[in-house]
Design a protein around this motif. Structure first.
Motif, PDB file in Angstrom:
ATOM      1  N   GLY A  73       7.667   6.418  -4.253  1.00  0.00           N
ATOM      2  CA  GLY A  73       7.845   5.829  -2.934  1.00  0.00           C
ATOM      3  C   GLY A  73       6.960   6.618  -1.990  1.00  0.00           C
ATOM      4  O   GLY A  73       6.149   7.443  -2.443  1.00  0.00           O
ATOM      5  N   VAL A  74       7.101   6.378  -0.687  1.00  0.00           N
ATOM      6  CA  VAL A  74       6.190   7.067   0.238  1.00  0.00           C
ATOM      7  C   VAL A  74       6.865   8.099   1.129  1.00  0.00           C
ATOM      8  O   VAL A  74       6.222   9.049   1.575  1.00  0.00           O
ATOM      9  CB  VAL A  74       5.399   6.068   1.115  1.00  0.00           C
ATOM     10  CG1 VAL A  74       4.469   5.235   0.259  1.00  0.00           C
ATOM     11  CG2 VAL A  74       6.316   5.166   1.921  1.00  0.00           C
ATOM     12  N   GLY A  75       8.159   7.907   1.443  1.00  0.00           N
ATOM     13  CA  GLY A  75       8.854   8.842   2.329  1.00  0.00           C
ATOM     14  C   GLY A  75       8.990  10.200   1.644  1.00  0.00           C
ATOM     15  O   GLY A  75       9.324  10.272   0.462  1.00  0.00           O
ATOM     16  N   LEU A  76       8.735  11.263   2.392  1.00  0.00           N
ATOM     17  CA  LEU A  76       8.811  12.604   1.788  1.00  0.00           C
ATOM     18  C   LEU A  76       9.946  13.430   2.390  1.00  0.00           C
ATOM     19  O   LEU A  76       9.991  14.655   2.225  1.00  0.00           O
ATOM     20  CB  LEU A  76       7.473  13.334   1.970  1.00  0.00           C
ATOM     21  CG  LEU A  76       6.277  12.694   1.246  1.00  0.00           C
ATOM     22  CD1 LEU A  76       4.990  13.469   1.538  1.00  0.00           C
ATOM     23  CD2 LEU A  76       6.530  12.607  -0.261  1.00  0.00           C
ATOM     24  N   ASP A  77      10.867  12.775   3.082  1.00  0.00           N
ATOM     25  CA  ASP A  77      11.925  13.523   3.761  1.00  0.00           C
ATOM     26  C   ASP A  77      12.946  14.118   2.788  1.00  0.00           C
ATOM     27  O   ASP A  77      13.769  14.935   3.185  1.00  0.00           O
ATOM     28  CB  ASP A  77      12.617  12.657   4.839  1.00  0.00           C
ATOM     29  CG  ASP A  77      12.911  11.259   4.354  1.00  0.00           C
ATOM     30  OD1 ASP A  77      11.963  10.562   3.957  1.00  0.00           O
ATOM     31  OD2 ASP A  77      14.085  10.874   4.339  1.00  0.00           O
ATOM     32  N   ASN A  78      12.912  13.717   1.507  1.00  0.00           N
ATOM     33  CA  ASN A  78      13.817  14.343   0.526  1.00  0.00           C
ATOM     34  C   ASN A  78      13.114  15.473  -0.234  1.00  0.00           C
ATOM     35  O   ASN A  78      13.660  16.003  -1.205  1.00  0.00           O
ATOM     36  CB  ASN A  78      14.351  13.304  -0.477  1.00  0.00           C
ATOM     37  CG  ASN A  78      13.244  12.594  -1.255  1.00  0.00           C
ATOM     38  OD1 ASN A  78      12.249  12.190  -0.679  1.00  0.00           O
ATOM     39  ND2 ASN A  78      13.415  12.450  -2.548  1.00  0.00           N
ATOM     40  N   SER A 101       5.917  -5.145  -0.458  1.00  0.00           N
ATOM     41  CA  SER A 101       7.339  -5.493  -0.565  1.00  0.00           C
ATOM     42  C   SER A 101       8.065  -5.209   0.748  1.00  0.00           C
ATOM     43  O   SER A 101       8.925  -5.985   1.168  1.00  0.00           O
ATOM     44  CB  SER A 101       8.001  -4.792  -1.749  1.00  0.00           C
ATOM     45  OG  SER A 101       7.657  -3.451  -1.765  1.00  0.00           O
ATOM     46  N   VAL A 102       7.701  -4.116   1.419  1.00  0.00           N
ATOM     47  CA  VAL A 102       8.352  -3.833   2.709  1.00  0.00           C
ATOM     48  C   VAL A 102       7.922  -4.877   3.742  1.00  0.00           C
ATOM     49  O   VAL A 102       8.751  -5.401   4.496  1.00  0.00           O
ATOM     50  CB  VAL A 102       8.028  -2.410   3.222  1.00  0.00           C
ATOM     51  CG1 VAL A 102       8.732  -2.156   4.550  1.00  0.00           C
ATOM     52  CG2 VAL A 102       8.440  -1.350   2.209  1.00  0.00           C
ATOM     53  N   ALA A 103       6.623  -5.207   3.739  1.00  0.00           N
ATOM     54  CA  ALA A 103       6.135  -6.191   4.725  1.00  0.00           C
ATOM     55  C   ALA A 103       6.828  -7.543   4.524  1.00  0.00           C
ATOM     56  O   ALA A 103       7.233  -8.204   5.491  1.00  0.00           O
ATOM     57  CB  ALA A 103       4.621  -6.347   4.596  1.00  0.00           C
ATOM     58  N   ALA A 284      14.059  -2.439   0.504  1.00  0.00           N
ATOM     59  CA  ALA A 284      12.924  -3.154   1.112  1.00  0.00           C
ATOM     60  C   ALA A 284      11.628  -2.860   0.354  1.00  0.00           C
ATOM     61  O   ALA A 284      10.785  -3.736   0.195  1.00  0.00           O
ATOM     62  CB  ALA A 284      12.772  -2.779   2.583  1.00  0.00           C
ATOM     63  N   GLY A 285      11.497  -1.649  -0.126  1.00  0.00           N
ATOM     64  CA  GLY A 285      10.255  -1.260  -0.807  1.00  0.00           C
ATOM     65  C   GLY A 285      10.299  -1.482  -2.307  1.00  0.00           C
ATOM     66  O   GLY A 285       9.347  -1.147  -3.009  1.00  0.00           O
ATOM     67  N   VAL A 286      11.396  -2.032  -2.796  1.00  0.00           N
ATOM     68  CA  VAL A 286      11.540  -2.143  -4.250  1.00  0.00           C
ATOM     69  C   VAL A 286      11.641  -3.608  -4.666  1.00  0.00           C
ATOM     70  O   VAL A 286      12.640  -4.275  -4.405  1.00  0.00           O
ATOM     71  CB  VAL A 286      12.795  -1.385  -4.754  1.00  0.00           C
ATOM     72  CG1 VAL A 286      12.770  -1.314  -6.274  1.00  0.00           C
ATOM     73  CG2 VAL A 286      12.859   0.013  -4.161  1.00  0.00           C
ATOM     74  N   THR A 287      10.564  -4.101  -5.263  1.00  0.00           N
ATOM     75  CA  THR A 287      10.582  -5.415  -5.902  1.00  0.00           C
ATOM     76  C   THR A 287      10.163  -5.190  -7.356  1.00  0.00           C
ATOM     77  O   THR A 287       9.721  -4.085  -7.718  1.00  0.00           O
ATOM     78  CB  THR A 287       9.561  -6.363  -5.235  1.00  0.00           C
ATOM     79  OG1 THR A 287       8.280  -5.719  -5.261  1.00  0.00           O
ATOM     80  CG2 THR A 287       9.942  -6.693  -3.803  1.00  0.00           C
ATOM     81  N   VAL A 288      10.274  -6.241  -8.152  1.00  0.00           N
ATOM     82  CA  VAL A 288       9.816  -6.139  -9.546  1.00  0.00           C
ATOM     83  C   VAL A 288       8.364  -5.652  -9.557  1.00  0.00           C
ATOM     84  O   VAL A 288       7.976  -4.727 -10.285  1.00  0.00           O
ATOM     85  CB  VAL A 288       9.936  -7.515 -10.246  1.00  0.00           C
ATOM     86  CG1 VAL A 288       9.287  -7.482 -11.616  1.00  0.00           C
ATOM     87  CG2 VAL A 288      11.398  -7.935 -10.336  1.00  0.00           C
ATOM     88  N   GLU A 289       7.553  -6.289  -8.672  1.00  0.00           N
ATOM     89  CA  GLU A 289       6.123  -5.976  -8.670  1.00  0.00           C
ATOM     90  C   GLU A 289       5.859  -4.560  -8.155  1.00  0.00           C
ATOM     91  O   GLU A 289       5.058  -3.816  -8.732  1.00  0.00           O
ATOM     92  CB  GLU A 289       5.364  -6.989  -7.797  1.00  0.00           C
ATOM     93  CG  GLU A 289       5.389  -8.419  -8.330  1.00  0.00           C
ATOM     94  CD  GLU A 289       6.626  -9.217  -7.883  1.00  0.00           C
ATOM     95  OE1 GLU A 289       7.569  -8.618  -7.317  1.00  0.00           O
ATOM     96  OE2 GLU A 289       6.658 -10.434  -8.101  1.00  0.00           O
ATOM     97  N   SER A 290       6.504  -4.201  -7.035  1.00  0.00           N
ATOM     98  CA  SER A 290       6.208  -2.874  -6.472  1.00  0.00           C
ATOM     99  C   SER A 290       6.739  -1.764  -7.371  1.00  0.00           C
ATOM    100  O   SER A 290       6.158  -0.683  -7.437  1.00  0.00           O
ATOM    101  CB  SER A 290       6.778  -2.738  -5.056  1.00  0.00           C
ATOM    102  OG  SER A 290       8.171  -2.552  -5.088  1.00  0.00           O
ATOM    103  N   ASN A 291       7.836  -2.035  -8.084  1.00  0.00           N
ATOM    104  CA  ASN A 291       8.364  -1.001  -8.989  1.00  0.00           C
ATOM    105  C   ASN A 291       7.322  -0.676 -10.069  1.00  0.00           C
ATOM    106  O   ASN A 291       7.114   0.485 -10.412  1.00  0.00           O
ATOM    107  CB  ASN A 291       9.680  -1.469  -9.613  1.00  0.00           C
ATOM    108  CG  ASN A 291      10.378  -0.356 -10.372  1.00  0.00           C
ATOM    109  OD1 ASN A 291      10.308   0.826  -9.980  1.00  0.00           O
ATOM    110  ND2 ASN A 291      11.027  -0.689 -11.465  1.00  0.00           N
ATOM    111  N   VAL A 292       6.647  -1.729 -10.550  1.00  0.00           N
ATOM    112  CA  VAL A 292       5.590  -1.502 -11.549  1.00  0.00           C
ATOM    113  C   VAL A 292       4.410  -0.759 -10.916  1.00  0.00           C
ATOM    114  O   VAL A 292       3.915   0.229 -11.459  1.00  0.00           O
ATOM    115  CB  VAL A 292       5.139  -2.852 -12.163  1.00  0.00           C
ATOM    116  CG1 VAL A 292       3.908  -2.661 -13.056  1.00  0.00           C
ATOM    117  CG2 VAL A 292       6.278  -3.486 -12.952  1.00  0.00           C
ATOM    118  N   ARG A 293       3.984  -1.225  -9.715  1.00  0.00           N
ATOM    119  CA  ARG A 293       2.825  -0.567  -9.068  1.00  0.00           C
ATOM    120  C   ARG A 293       3.107   0.902  -8.775  1.00  0.00           C
ATOM    121  O   ARG A 293       2.298   1.784  -9.077  1.00  0.00           O
ATOM    122  CB  ARG A 293       2.480  -1.278  -7.744  1.00  0.00           C
ATOM    123  CG  ARG A 293       1.786  -2.605  -7.891  1.00  0.00           C
ATOM    124  CD  ARG A 293       1.215  -3.066  -6.545  1.00  0.00           C
ATOM    125  NE  ARG A 293       2.214  -3.218  -5.506  1.00  0.00           N
ATOM    126  CZ  ARG A 293       2.862  -4.355  -5.233  1.00  0.00           C
ATOM    127  NH1 ARG A 293       2.619  -5.445  -5.930  1.00  0.00           N
ATOM    128  NH2 ARG A 293       3.735  -4.399  -4.248  1.00  0.00           N
TER     129      ARG A 293
END
Ligand SMILES: O=C(O)[C@H](O)COP(=O)(O)O
Length: 309
Positions: A73-78, A101-103, A284-293
């Motif tokens: 993912g992109v957030g680095l707050d963890n 996927s978020v858009a 929001a950021g997790v779809t089948v496609e984005s999970n693969v990407r």
């Protein structure tokens, strides 16, 4: 002992490629067993996480052989990025891989909430025919306000324009001559809140953005405006938002992220019975496609990192 430890869900194909090259422990529920997690990372050279694993403190201390962290993912707050840097541990976010996927989530929730016609299934199936009650609004001609104009927001911007929306944005991190401004008119935060029919947040959670949208900002918004937060919980004061929605001082909201995740039933109570509200569990950021990407990008990056080490 595994070279690579993956603590949350990842596309199985990408996991397979990691397993083919390195001793890899894939346990998507490991994040929920902190004691075992500490032991599992002891000899790991690479750690792969989503947003729930807290890569800091005890976990980093236990991971004495760690050389890189792959973030699905992109957030680095963890992730304690400073502590990683101090130890020479590389941190790799999956930048760009879940933008679409978020858009699409933002456009879908904006349309759903403005239109207001999609929550009537039970009524219609039950024989009701509430046509006048379900007369909603169009995106066309409305103003989309993007708080933050990074790569996700830019994907939202051109989609919004394609729907006939005017797009404004507030991003103090972008120079005024940055090419991203071709996608949106550069306005102040106050200007954006006053002008926008849909306000969508696209900022990371930092000291500067925590509670950026609170009582005052919500009051500055149009009373029928929509707020979408698919960025990070903590950017919006959830109690103030629930009050504004309940008091009909706001037209609706979609929240994919929360100050506390998972949202507890006790915290969730504040949203009970509110109309025109969509709550989703950080997908929001997790779809089948984005999970693969996302998974492919991180697998490739971790493989390249370990092979050159
Ligand atoms: O930061 C992100 O990109 C989102 O939180 C989604 O990432 P995740 O599904 O890996 O948490």
């Amino acid at each position: 002992m595994a070279d690579i430890v993956i603590t949350e869900f990842m596309d199985e194909g990408a996991v397979g490629r990691l397993k083919a090259r390195f001793d890899t422990l894939y346990d998507p529920a490991l994040v929920d067993r902190p004691d075992e997690l500490g032991a599992a990372v002891a000899g790991a050279r690479a750690l792969v996480v989503r947003n729930r694993t807290q890569v800091r403190g005890d976990l980093l201390a236990a991971a004495t052989a760690l050389t890189c962290v792959g973030r699905l993912g992109v957030g680095l707050d963890n992730i304690d990025v400073d502590a990683c840097r101090a130890r020479g541990i590389a941190v790799y976010p999956a930048t760009g891989a879940n933008d679409l996927s978020v858009a699409e989530y933002v456009m879908a929730t904006a349309m759903t909430l403005l239109r207001g016609a999609f929550f009537a299934t039970a009524d219609v199936a039950g024989g009701a025919w509430p046509r006048q009650k379900l007369i909603g609004r169009e995106l066309a001609g409305k103003t989309m306000g993007l708080v933050g104009l990074g790569s996700i927001a830019r994907e939202v911007a051109w989609r919004a324009q394609a729907f006939g929306m005017n797009v404004v944005a507030y991003d103090p991190m972008l120079m005024a001559d940055h090419p991203a401004w071709q996608f949106a008119r550069n306005v102040s935060l106050d200007g954006l809140l006053t002008l926008s029919d849909v306000v969508s947040l696209h900022v990371p959670l930092t000291d500067a953005t925590r509670n950026m949208i609170g009582t005052g900002q919500l009051a500055a918004m149009k009373p029928d405006a929509i707020l979408i937060n698919a960025a990070r919980g903590g950017v919006v004061d959830e109690a103030a938002l629930a009050d504004a929605l309940r008091g009909k001082r706001l037209g609706g909201a979609a929240l994919d992220v929360f100050a506390e995740e998972p949202l507890s039933a006790a915290e969730g109570k504040r949203f009970e019975g509110i109309d025109n509200l969509i709550l989703t569990p950080h997908v929001a950021g997790v779809t089948v496609e984005s999970n693969v990407r996302v998974s492919d990008l991180i697998a490739d990056t971790v493989i390249a990192h370990l092979e050159k080490a």
